[in-house]
Design a protein around this motif. Structure first.
Motif, PDB file in Angstrom:
ATOM      1  N   ARG A  79     -57.044  -0.126   5.666  1.00  0.00           N
ATOM      2  CA  ARG A  79     -58.338   0.196   4.627  1.00  0.00           C
ATOM      3  C   ARG A  79     -59.747  -0.600   5.639  1.00  0.00           C
ATOM      4  O   ARG A  79     -60.838   0.492   5.323  1.00  0.00           O
ATOM      5  N   LEU A 135     -55.558   4.464   1.473  1.00  0.00           N
ATOM      6  CA  LEU A 135     -55.331   4.006   2.538  1.00  0.00           C
ATOM      7  C   LEU A 135     -54.032   2.547   2.642  1.00  0.00           C
ATOM      8  O   LEU A 135     -54.593   1.962   1.357  1.00  0.00           O
ATOM      9  N   ALA A 155     -61.644   7.514   4.904  1.00  0.00           N
ATOM     10  CA  ALA A 155     -62.418   6.017   4.332  1.00  0.00           C
ATOM     11  C   ALA A 155     -63.081   6.443   3.220  1.00  0.00           C
ATOM     12  O   ALA A 155     -62.777   6.264   1.616  1.00  0.00           O
ATOM     13  N   ALA A 181     -60.827   7.910   0.211  1.00  0.00           N
ATOM     14  CA  ALA A 181     -60.512   6.727  -0.406  1.00  0.00           C
ATOM     15  C   ALA A 181     -61.509   6.243  -1.432  1.00  0.00           C
ATOM     16  O   ALA A 181     -60.882   5.392  -2.640  1.00  0.00           O
TER      17      ALA A 181
END
Length: 319
Positions: free
Chosen positions: A178, A173, A163, A166
């Motif tokens: 996500r 993702l 995460a 990202a």
């Protein structure tokens, strides 16, 4: 502009449930339960190091307390009290309202009294100290792993690291994953119930804040043992479904931080009891390796028996 004491009174003063005297004096007064030891931990969060300065303040309030609760969980203890020291660049009422809401959401979830703290002007810095209780002699520490013991990890490590990558624009993702991965990063779930259930079963335990390998290195060092990771048992499938880069996902799982899952060792004789705990808590528990007598050595083993050495390195603030 509100004073320091106005801020504390407005945002961080609520009724307590198991405290003799909370905020408003020079110190708090507590009475530990009979037959209990106190567990005390401090875990600081600094803007730009642990979180983006523009992150959602309500989620940050939750995380600020949750990462400290996780330390209590890792010793098989029950969280009870917390203090909070805040350094704030400005007294932003809207930000403080949202932050306090998230902080107290976590405190209510785990039945924790906020009993005091401090505020000052300065760079955004959040520093709770948490106090918990554990039956005397029952705390699970890092030095009890022995050759022949299994190595276990709870939940799904690696989600928070992916995460974060990202958010930094380093990867995409899958849309189906996500939100789940961002939740793991911003609102980690301390494994208090698991930690308590593992009293008397886990021989060594800690929470994964700096990466599985880095934190496993602390168990190896304190217990003076070695460890072999079973590559076929490492829970990677959910990560590769979200991010089909095998190198990136394995890096996130083994070296990424911010998971706050529990990594623990236990005698093989306890496997069925541990799996029963997994079922009761509806929490996956993965047996990912074994402890051996190769002191200080960490390595992986493939299905064909091939071993490969690994460095026990995780996140380090000074490297």
């Amino acid at each position: 502009m509100p004073s320091e004491f106005d801020l504390i009174s407005r945002h961080f003063s609520r009724a307590t449930g198991h405290t003799d005297l909370a905020g408003g004096d020079d110190g708090a007064l507590l009475t530990a339960s009979a037959g209990m030891q106190l567990v005390v931990s401090t875990d600081m969060l600094v803007a730009g190091t642990h979180f983006f300065s523009d992150c959602d303040p309500e989620s940050l309030g939750w995380k600020t307390l949750a990462v400290n609760v996780s330390d209590i969980a890792a010793m098989g203890a029950t969280p009870r009290w917390a203090t909070l020291a805040l350094s704030l660049p400005v007294a932003d009422e809207a930000w403080l309202t949202a932050f306090a809401r998230g902080f107290y959401d976590c405190a209510t979830t785990f039945d924790i009294d906020l009993i005091g703290g401090d505020t000052t002007r300065g760079p955004l810095n959040l520093c709770p100290t948490i106090f918990g209780e554990v039956p005397s002699g029952c705390a699970v520490t890092r030095d009890g792993a022995r050759p022949g013991h299994d190595l276990w990890i709870s939940g799904q490590p690696g989600r928070a690291a992916l995460a974060l990558a990202a958010l930094r624009g380093e990867l995409e993702l899958g849309p189906a994953y996500r939100d789940e991965f961002m939740l793991a990063l911003h609102r980690p779930q301390p494994r208090v119930a698991l930690g308590k259930a593992l009293r008397g079963l886990a021989s060594a335990m800690l929470d994964v804040s700096d990466g599985v390998l880095g934190d496993l290195g602390h168990i190896i060092e304190r217990s003076q043992v070695g460890c072999v990771l079973d590559t076929d048992s490492i829970p990677i499938a959910a990560l590769t479904a979200a991010c089909p880069d095998p190198q990136r996902t394995m890096q996130a799982l083994l070296h990424g931080g911010d998971d706050y899952e529990l990594l623990f060792t236990a005698a093989a004789a306890h496997r069925e009891q541990i799996l029963a705990i997994s079922h009761t808590l509806a929490l996956p528990l993965h047996r990912i390796g074994r402890i051996d007598d190769q002191r200080g050595h960490l390595r992986t083993q493939a299905a064909n028996g091939t071993e490969k050495p690994l460095p026990a390195c995780g996140f380090d603030h000074f490297n």
